[in-house]
Scaffold this motif. Structure first.
Motif, PDB file in Angstrom:
ATOM      1  N   VAL A  67     -44.961   3.629  21.222  1.00 61.46           N
ATOM      2  CA  VAL A  67     -44.549   2.535  20.363  1.00 61.46           C
ATOM      3  C   VAL A  67     -45.690   2.159  19.465  1.00 61.46           C
ATOM      4  N   SER A  68     -45.440   1.352  18.511  1.00 61.20           N
ATOM      5  CA  SER A  68     -46.565   1.099  17.640  1.00 61.20           C
ATOM      6  C   SER A  68     -46.847  -0.245  17.082  1.00 61.20           C
ATOM      7  N   LEU A  69     -47.651  -0.172  16.019  1.00 66.39           N
ATOM      8  CA  LEU A  69     -48.328  -1.378  15.675  1.00 66.39           C
ATOM      9  C   LEU A  69     -47.622  -2.146  14.589  1.00 66.39           C
ATOM     10  N   LEU A  70     -47.597  -3.417  14.809  1.00 70.22           N
ATOM     11  CA  LEU A  70     -47.114  -4.332  13.799  1.00 70.22           C
ATOM     12  C   LEU A  70     -48.346  -5.077  13.367  1.00 70.22           C
ATOM     13  N   GLY A 125     -46.424  -4.521  21.984  1.00 70.17           N
ATOM     14  CA  GLY A 125     -45.786  -3.358  21.372  1.00 70.17           C
ATOM     15  C   GLY A 125     -46.700  -2.648  20.392  1.00 70.17           C
ATOM     16  N   GLU A 180     -49.316   2.934  20.267  1.00 70.34           N
ATOM     17  CA  GLU A 180     -49.703   3.965  19.317  1.00 70.34           C
ATOM     18  C   GLU A 180     -51.220   4.066  19.185  1.00 70.34           C
TER      19      GLU A 180
END
Lengths: 396, 411
Positions: free
Chosen positions: A9-12, A387, A391
């Motif tokens: 999952v990745s970055l906001l 979340g 990543e």
């Protein structure tokens, strides 16, 4: 639902700016660092990232990043291959310049401006190649190994706790059985995203009767009428709903012991990758949001807030295992997550009640109606921030 | 060929569609087309970086509007707030240009999309997003008390208020209006997501169907079936006099800004629908179809509040029009920009709907003065209740390279 073992999952770029423009670029200059000015502007061809130089000598390099008018760009990263070795989020139009100093060995690097018309630009670093240290990756691996030990410990304790529940049920002691139920739940809740998806050996993935998760943690909302009730919540229904122990209750409790023992057998000794921890932590917060705040998990005992606290604790354990490596990667994200854990802790503290089984106020329909909105938003904020880890640690 | 929603709606290509009300008028008048006042171009976009007034105030009202207020989370620092306003500003600029905020489909499989994507093919649809700052921004949390706009304080209790606490107030406010409801909703969704951890949602209203007229527009009807906004202010001179904060009117940084008063006004729909037309017209003070004042024959006839019929005022003194008219309020006017709303059914199985009143003014006292009078004696009060309320200072728009309310953070 995130799959803890496969998904990543990745970055906001959400609110992670720790100190906007407050880093002292004079220090970097004093150390003789090479300077790269990164300027983001908006023009006829979209948003652009411009560099005043793309060749620097090996050693410390300071990037001065200023977003003059590019509304589509909010972050800047330096990559070594696919690995993020430094980044700045919240590089937003109107905010002061930020700086990022990295020590780079000779070689090719990629300057990455997500959403720019040209996203990637090569940076050539001349001079001696850096020694391969991999220290961040090592720290993360070490954390993941430690976390594996933690999960094993929880599974061992879970087996003991469901046996105690079975004993109390077989003794026909309703009060003791209720307490034993509440005592057993935390072990499941702390690690549930690590163990969901496990099947009985040789089981058919499309058949819920061979899913250990179904057999152990099914509830009204996941009830398959053909299979009927089983597991923790079947016991809960009898102890807290019907308030009596029958031969069926005894069977549920015995099956629970059997299935938990099987689960512990298949899940123990698993090894985890750093991104599994990150996804697991974010997944636990999704559990809070979708099953605890809704009051769905503990529909009869109303001890949802205890489960909530255990999900949060499990997420914290995973996060803490990643902390040493993650701090090197993105200290401001770590600070944001600390801040958001603290907000959730403070919220939960307000519901502590030692007189209740589970140690928290009962999450009744009335309380839920009144408080769910104020409870859910800090949880979502923490989930969003968690979340963002996967990543980063996956590419480290 | 991919079939976009725009493609489905477009009548002549170029993303141009005729709105519902306009369609009816055009069908009757046979002179519809791009020159019709209610012709909608879904490719139309408005500029965010005007350096002057924010869009979404004097902008002729779009068809749909989502209004949302936010509470700033405990523990938020002044820098967090500053970053949020900067990010919101950049995001709003993107959205108003019809562009996503960040990637919809990142090229790295492990990345979470930044933009939620549901407006990807829909064009700008005339989107405007307008930001407001509530009184809470200037309390002791952020050290901004010295910059508080002079008139920014919670509205006083007003006659007939039936406010529900969960529908009042907010530290921050976004008003997203567009000619496609999905574009408006998407903007709010992206921006609320961006704020998470710093500002959390407080209350919201999904507005459909404009309920006031802007420059060049025909007058729409609200859910009571009457034209609303016939005498709304539209001319620049009126806006300067009544809506925009002028130099010296307030703290410096508010020059070019305004104040926004929002009121969620529930209508007792079934009761109103059962009222006879003569009484409905008496309550409003206008005729139903034409919208003419009861003293005249055409919508834009000037109401004559001295006219009498059989010795009684032709326009009842406590009709909505009479109480709100500038003639009867020492010339006082406000800019109205309301929308219809519905929340489905209420607990009694009745239609739960009404009007989201949004008014812009240079001083909230303008609204207070009018509502003290309306709340006390408006005949309409039998059929409505004010259930939500909030007041916000609306800063001027930034110039390119800057962000909304930047002046607050300049020492």
């Amino acid at each position: 639902m995130r799959n803890a073992l496969t998904a990543s999952v990745s970055l906001l770029a959400l609110g992670a700016l720790a100190a906007c423009g407050s880093e002292d670029k004079a220090d970097a200059k004093a150390g003789g660092a090479a300077q790269v000015n990164v300027t983001m502007t908006s023009g006829g061809n979209g948003d652009q990232c411009a560099y005043d130089t793309t060749e620097v000598p090996a050693g410390p390099v300071t990037f001065h990043v200023k977003n003059q008018s590019a509304t589509g760009i909010t972050e800047f990263e330096v990559l070594d291959g696919e690995r993020i070795i430094g980044e700045k989020e919240n590089v937003v139009t109107g905010l002061p310049e930020v700086t990022l100093t990295l020590t780079l060995g000779g070689g090719e690097y990629t300057l990455y401006c997500p959403a720019a018309a040209t996203e990637k630009t090569q940076l050539k670093v001349t001079g001696q190649a850096a020694k391969a240290t991999g220290s961040t990756a090592e720290l993360l691996q070490k954390g993941a190994a430690e976390y594996g030990t933690y999960v094993s410990g929880q599974l061992d304790d879970m087996v003991v706790a469901v046996k105690a529940l079975q004993t109390a049920v077989e003794a026909g002691d309703l009060g003791k059985a209720r307490q034993a139920y509440a005592d057993a739940r935390p072990f499941y809740e702390k690690v549930e995203t690590d163990i969901e998806g496990f099947m009985l050996p040789g089981g058919d993935p499309s058949d819920p009767s061979s899913s250990l998760d179904y057999l152990i943690d099914m509830r009204q909302s996941s009830l398959d009428p053909k299979l009927g009730w089983s597991g923790f919540h079947a016991v809960e229904r009898d102890l807290f709903g019907a308030r009596r122990i029958t031969a069926k209750t005894e069977k549920y409790a015995a099956d629970l012991t059997k299935n938990v023992t099987t689960l512990a057998g298949v899940a123990k000794g698993l090894t985890y990758k750093p991104e599994d921890l990150a996804n697991g932590a974010a997944g636990l917060l999704e559990e809070v949001q979708s099953n605890k705040i809704s009051g769905e998990e503990e529909a009869f005992s109303h001890t949802d807030l205890a489960d909530f606290a255990d999900n949060v604790e499990g997420a914290r354990q995973a996060f803490e295992a990643l902390r040493p490596g993650l701090t090197k990667l993105d200290a401001s994200l770590v600070a944001t997550i600390d801040h958001r854990f603290a907000a959730v802790d403070k919220l939960l503290k307000g519901y502590e009640d030692d007189s209740q089984i589970g140690g928290y106020r009962l999450w009744t329909e009335a309380l839920r109606k009144k408080d769910a909105p104020r409870v859910s938003q800090p949880v979502q904020a923490l989930a969003d921030a968690l979340g963002g880890i996967a990543e980063k640690v996956a590419t480290a | 060929m991919s079939l976009s929603r725009r493609g489905l709606f477009a009548s002549t290509g170029g993303g141009i569609v005729l709105g519902v009300a306009g369609g009816y008028a055009a069908a009757r008048a046979t002179d519809g087309g791009p020159d019709h006042p209610d012709w909608i171009d879904l490719q139309r976009s408005f500029e965010f970086y005007t350096g002057d007034h924010q869009a979404g105030i004097a902008t002729p009202p779009q068809r749909h509007c989502v209004f949302m207020t936010f509470d700033i989370v405990d523990g938020t620092t002044t820098t967090d707030l500053q970053v949020l306003l900067a990010k919101w500003s950049a995001g709003i600029a993107q959205l108003m240009a019809g562009l996503p905020v960040g990637s919809v489909q990142p090229d790295r499989a492990g990345a979470v999309p930044d933009d939620t994507g549901e407006a990807y093919d829909l064009g700008p649809a005339g989107l405007t997003v307008t930001l407001g700052l509530g009184p809470g921004v200037f309390d002791k949390r952020f050290g901004l008390a010295s910059k508080r706009p002079k008139r920014l304080a919670p509205l006083p209790a007003l006659p007939s208020d039936t406010l529900r606490p969960e529908l009042t107030g907010g530290d921050l406010m976004l008003q997203a209006c567009a000619d496609d409801p999905q574009v408006a909703y998407h903007a709010i969704r992206d921006l609320a997501r961006m704020a998470r951890g710093v500002a959390h949602t407080r209350w919201t209203v999904m507005g459909f169907g404009r309920a006031s007229a802007g420059a060049g527009q025909s007058t729409p009807r609200n859910l009571q079936g009457f034209k609303d906004g016939t005498r709304n202010i539209k001319e620049p001179a009126d806006l300067d006099e009544f809506a925009w904060v002028g130099p010296g009117d307030d703290v410096d940084w508010m020059t070019g800004g305004s104040y926004l008063v929002s009121r969620k006004i529930r209508m007792d729909i079934e009761t109103w629908d059962g009222d006879d037309v003569a009484d409905q017209q008496r309550v409003i003070g206008r005729s139903k179809i034409e919208g003419a004042p009861l003293s005249g024959t055409k919508e834009h006839d000037k109401p004559d509040f001295h006219a009498t019929t059989d010795g009684e005022p032709t326009i009842a003194q406590t009709s909505h029009v009479a109480l709100a008219a500038s003639e009867n309020n020492n010339g006082l006017k406000i800019l109205r920009r309301g929308y219809n709303y519905t929340d489905g059914l209420n607990d009694l199985g009745l239609l739960d709907a009404g009007l989201l009143f949004i008014g812009f003014m240079k001083d909230p006292q303008q609204f207070i003065t009018l509502q003290e009078k309306l709340g006390r004696s408006d005949l309409l009060n039998e059929y409505i209740a004010h259930i939500g309320s909030a007041l916000f200072a609306v800063p001027p728009a930034p110039r390119r390279g800057h962000y909304l309310a930047e002046a607050l953070f300049v020492r």
